[in-house]
Scaffold this motif. Sequence first.
Motif, PDB file in Angstrom:
ATOM      1  N   ALA A   4       0.997  -1.081   0.189  1.00 40.63           N
ATOM      2  CA  ALA A   4      -0.063  -0.109  -0.307  1.00 40.63           C
ATOM      3  C   ALA A   4       0.803   1.489  -0.331  1.00 40.63           C
ATOM      4  O   ALA A   4       0.674   2.180  -0.559  1.00 40.63           O
ATOM      5  CB  ALA A   4      -1.403  -0.224   1.471  1.00 40.63           C
ATOM      6  N   ALA A   5       1.993   1.405   0.878  1.00 51.20           N
ATOM      7  CA  ALA A   5       2.962   2.612   0.732  1.00 51.20           C
ATOM      8  C   ALA A   5       3.710   2.189  -0.200  1.00 51.20           C
ATOM      9  O   ALA A   5       4.271   3.657  -0.210  1.00 51.20           O
ATOM     10  CB  ALA A   5       3.755   1.786   1.303  1.00 51.20           C
ATOM     11  N   GLY A   6       3.914   1.630  -1.318  1.00 53.04           N
ATOM     12  CA  GLY A   6       3.612   1.563  -2.888  1.00 53.04           C
ATOM     13  C   GLY A   6       5.531   1.454  -3.115  1.00 53.04           C
ATOM     14  O   GLY A   6       6.651   2.262  -3.757  1.00 53.04           O
ATOM     15  N   VAL A   7       6.418   0.280  -2.003  1.00 47.16           N
ATOM     16  CA  VAL A   7       7.958  -0.056  -2.091  1.00 47.16           C
ATOM     17  C   VAL A   7       7.802  -0.857  -3.130  1.00 47.16           C
ATOM     18  O   VAL A   7       6.738  -1.925  -3.533  1.00 47.16           O
ATOM     19  CB  VAL A   7       7.943  -0.809  -0.833  1.00 47.16           C
ATOM     20  CG1 VAL A   7       8.788  -1.498  -0.692  1.00 47.16           C
ATOM     21  CG2 VAL A   7       7.596  -0.156   0.673  1.00 47.16           C
ATOM     22  N   GLY A   8       8.245  -0.273  -4.382  1.00 43.49           N
ATOM     23  CA  GLY A   8       8.213  -0.693  -5.537  1.00 43.49           C
ATOM     24  C   GLY A   8       8.910  -2.409  -5.776  1.00 43.49           C
ATOM     25  O   GLY A   8       7.549  -2.509  -6.856  1.00 43.49           O
ATOM     26  N   THR A   9       9.716  -3.051  -5.125  1.00 39.84           N
ATOM     27  CA  THR A   9       9.687  -4.255  -5.578  1.00 39.84           C
ATOM     28  C   THR A   9       9.706  -4.879  -4.037  1.00 39.84           C
ATOM     29  O   THR A   9      10.264  -4.953  -3.353  1.00 39.84           O
ATOM     30  CB  THR A   9      11.290  -4.547  -5.804  1.00 39.84           C
ATOM     31  OG1 THR A   9      11.182  -3.444  -7.458  1.00 39.84           O
ATOM     32  CG2 THR A   9      11.244  -5.852  -6.656  1.00 39.84           C
ATOM     33  N   ILE A  10       8.340  -6.098  -4.111  1.00 36.05           N
ATOM     34  CA  ILE A  10       8.895  -7.063  -2.700  1.00 36.05           C
ATOM     35  C   ILE A  10       9.190  -8.395  -2.672  1.00 36.05           C
ATOM     36  O   ILE A  10       8.724  -8.461  -3.999  1.00 36.05           O
ATOM     37  CB  ILE A  10       7.333  -6.434  -1.854  1.00 36.05           C
ATOM     38  CG1 ILE A  10       7.300  -4.736  -1.563  1.00 36.05           C
ATOM     39  CG2 ILE A  10       6.868  -7.324  -0.514  1.00 36.05           C
ATOM     40  CD1 ILE A  10       5.367  -4.729  -1.324  1.00 36.05           C
ATOM     41  N   GLY A  11      10.047  -8.606  -2.433  1.00 31.81           N
ATOM     42  CA  GLY A  11      10.108 -10.309  -2.630  1.00 31.81           C
ATOM     43  C   GLY A  11       9.657 -11.016  -1.036  1.00 31.81           C
ATOM     44  O   GLY A  11       9.411 -10.786  -0.194  1.00 31.81           O
ATOM     45  N   ILE A  12       8.545 -12.035  -1.257  1.00 28.93           N
ATOM     46  CA  ILE A  12       8.543 -12.923  -0.728  1.00 28.93           C
ATOM     47  C   ILE A  12       8.930 -14.135  -0.953  1.00 28.93           C
ATOM     48  O   ILE A  12       8.438 -15.292  -1.278  1.00 28.93           O
ATOM     49  CB  ILE A  12       6.840 -13.228  -0.908  1.00 28.93           C
ATOM     50  CG1 ILE A  12       6.351 -11.516  -0.550  1.00 28.93           C
ATOM     51  CG2 ILE A  12       6.097 -14.140   0.404  1.00 28.93           C
ATOM     52  CD1 ILE A  12       4.516 -11.649  -0.593  1.00 28.93           C
ATOM     53  N   VAL A  13       9.704 -15.017   0.109  1.00 33.86           N
ATOM     54  CA  VAL A  13       9.428 -16.242   0.328  1.00 33.86           C
ATOM     55  C   VAL A  13       9.495 -17.007   0.513  1.00 33.86           C
ATOM     56  O   VAL A  13       8.229 -17.177   2.581  1.00 33.86           O
ATOM     57  CB  VAL A  13      11.876 -16.604   1.149  1.00 33.86           C
ATOM     58  CG1 VAL A  13      11.615 -17.618   1.059  1.00 33.86           C
ATOM     59  CG2 VAL A  13      12.292 -15.214   0.526  1.00 33.86           C
ATOM     60  N   ASP A  14       8.065 -18.069   0.674  1.00 28.12           N
ATOM     61  CA  ASP A  14       7.502 -18.996   1.177  1.00 28.12           C
ATOM     62  C   ASP A  14       6.979 -20.125   0.150  1.00 28.12           C
ATOM     63  O   ASP A  14       7.317 -19.653  -0.929  1.00 28.12           O
ATOM     64  CB  ASP A  14       6.068 -18.387   1.558  1.00 28.12           C
ATOM     65  CG  ASP A  14       5.448 -19.334   2.970  1.00 28.12           C
ATOM     66  OD1 ASP A  14       5.314 -20.599   2.253  1.00 28.12           O
ATOM     67  OD2 ASP A  14       5.218 -18.280   3.709  1.00 28.12           O
ATOM     68  N   SER A  15       6.837 -21.438   0.871  1.00 25.23           N
ATOM     69  CA  SER A  15       7.211 -22.631   0.288  1.00 25.23           C
ATOM     70  C   SER A  15       6.090 -23.293   0.597  1.00 25.23           C
ATOM     71  O   SER A  15       5.452 -24.637  -0.320  1.00 25.23           O
ATOM     72  CB  SER A  15       8.142 -23.112   0.460  1.00 25.23           C
ATOM     73  OG  SER A  15       8.500 -23.956   1.812  1.00 25.23           O
ATOM     74  N   ASP A  16       4.992 -22.467   1.420  1.00 25.91           N
ATOM     75  CA  ASP A  16       4.069 -23.955   1.472  1.00 25.91           C
ATOM     76  C   ASP A  16       2.283 -22.714   0.946  1.00 25.91           C
ATOM     77  O   ASP A  16       2.583 -22.289  -0.093  1.00 25.91           O
ATOM     78  CB  ASP A  16       3.465 -23.084   2.681  1.00 25.91           C
ATOM     79  CG  ASP A  16       4.176 -23.901   3.717  1.00 25.91           C
ATOM     80  OD1 ASP A  16       5.260 -24.433   3.808  1.00 25.91           O
ATOM     81  OD2 ASP A  16       4.134 -23.416   5.398  1.00 25.91           O
ATOM     82  N   ALA A  17       1.815 -23.839   1.046  1.00 22.14           N
ATOM     83  CA  ALA A  17      -0.039 -23.336   0.493  1.00 22.14           C
ATOM     84  C   ALA A  17      -0.496 -23.205   1.826  1.00 22.14           C
ATOM     85  O   ALA A  17      -0.275 -23.098   2.762  1.00 22.14           O
ATOM     86  CB  ALA A  17      -0.052 -25.019  -0.370  1.00 22.14           C
ATOM     87  N   VAL A  18      -1.689 -22.243   1.066  1.00 23.38           N
ATOM     88  CA  VAL A  18      -3.067 -21.571   2.341  1.00 23.38           C
ATOM     89  C   VAL A  18      -3.647 -23.003   2.579  1.00 23.38           C
ATOM     90  O   VAL A  18      -4.840 -23.724   1.725  1.00 23.38           O
ATOM     91  CB  VAL A  18      -3.491 -20.412   0.825  1.00 23.38           C
ATOM     92  CG1 VAL A  18      -4.493 -19.938   2.009  1.00 23.38           C
ATOM     93  CG2 VAL A  18      -3.067 -19.350   0.609  1.00 23.38           C
ATOM     94  N   ASP A  19      -3.456 -23.001   3.344  1.00 18.99           N
ATOM     95  CA  ASP A  19      -4.725 -23.992   4.685  1.00 18.99           C
ATOM     96  C   ASP A  19      -5.158 -23.588   5.423  1.00 18.99           C
ATOM     97  O   ASP A  19      -4.977 -21.720   5.986  1.00 18.99           O
ATOM     98  CB  ASP A  19      -3.106 -24.500   5.671  1.00 18.99           C
ATOM     99  CG  ASP A  19      -4.315 -25.835   6.917  1.00 18.99           C
ATOM    100  OD1 ASP A  19      -3.886 -26.591   5.892  1.00 18.99           O
ATOM    101  OD2 ASP A  19      -4.635 -25.519   7.463  1.00 18.99           O
TER     102      ASP A  19
END
Lengths: 278, 96, 83
Positions: free
Chosen positions: A52-67
């Motif tokens: 929402a703040a406009g941080v231009g590039t956001i990486g997300i590390v996660d190997s799981d699926a939504v439970d």
Amino acid sequence: MSDFSEAQIERYSRHIILREVGGKGQSKLLDSRVLIIGAGGLGSPVGLYLAAAGVGTIGIVDSDAVDLSNLQRQILHATTDLGRPKCLSARETMEDINPDVCVVPHQFHLDSSNVLDVVADYDIVVDGADNFPTRYLVNDACVMQGKPLSHAGILRFEGHVTTIVPGRGPCYRCLYPEPPPPGLVPSCQEAGILGAVAGIVGSIQAAEVLKLILRIGDALVGRLLVFDGLEMAFRSIEIPRDSGCSVCGDRPTITAPIDYEEFCRLRGGTESKPEVQS
Amino acid sequence: MSTNGDLVELRLFGPLREVVGKKLVSVPYAGLTVAEALVRFADEQGESVRPMLFDSRGNRLRSLILLLNNQTVDQLETSRLRSGDVITVLLPLAGG
Amino acid sequence: MTERAPECRLDLRGTPCPLNWVKTKLRLEEMEPGRRIEVTVDQGNPARNVPRSAKMEGHRIVHAISRNGAVRICIERAEESAP
């Protein structure tokens, strides 16, 4: 920098109005790259506010699926996302909120072989992992690469937050030189977590990251903020840097990332395969 | 037996609070060092608390933050507790 | 050269608060200290709010002239725009 579009001027108007932000600050946010470890209870509010703040590039590390058991607190994901990779569900939510943002999914387990490469691509890292091996891995990698790290941990009604700026204050190992014996500190899965506590603590992490990018205010460097949600109280504890720290001290003995599964075995642990998200 | 003049407080967080069932415990430990107070507390509380403070060989865990009156303690073995002192014990939290 | 001419002019009639100020501020940020901008805003709230916001950030209101339902405000950029 008035190369903002009309829509951007309106979208970020409440930031630009802030004397400490302005157009220059908003441009810094748009140019910045932040890595979030874990799209869970902490990663969700962090991801939402940074997008929402406009941080231009956001990486997300996660190997799981939504439970289904995630949805009580992991507000990046919806009921329609059940079974989908959290990385992709998170990307969709964040890019829906703000199309200015590019979300980069890293859908794998962090380990000693990849952590330095992943961290190297970003300016700031946010630790929202749910296990100690990943937390030590991320701390060590950030110290080795001189990357600021927002750290937080939560359990039940409690949260701990601190900001690690290598060279300027203590790191996670200065606070806790070694992880507790496996099984001693329960996970949220075992002991529970009030969803809103994750929101409060993650929002503090998001604010810390934005302040670091904007270079304003005082970061939680050298301070551990301890939040007690039952008492609804914050305590700030000053923690000095440990000159004998094994990773950020004057003579470090840890000079390469330690693979977290090996890490557990080294200490005789019986912990099963660590998950990156709860 | 103890008098009020002996009392110090232990402020507990996280799993330790959970196991002890209280966030503040008053104990007649004035005069002990911080290190001695932890040993005494583990002895008195029994086997559910001991592993949160000490390993199987009796060494204090390196994953604890100990504070005396909200300050980190450099001299755990020599600082003597005075009546009204507050020891805070923090364990790291893994959850996220 | 007693009165320096504004370096730029913005017609912000019809632009609501606080966007009129946001657009003014973005221009001010790009200007050298001491330079001037002239913004034209609607009477009423915009004419009250824009000068107030500018002053809060330390800029100087050189003058404000009411004409035909609008107000022309001349603002001189402060030395420091950020604290």
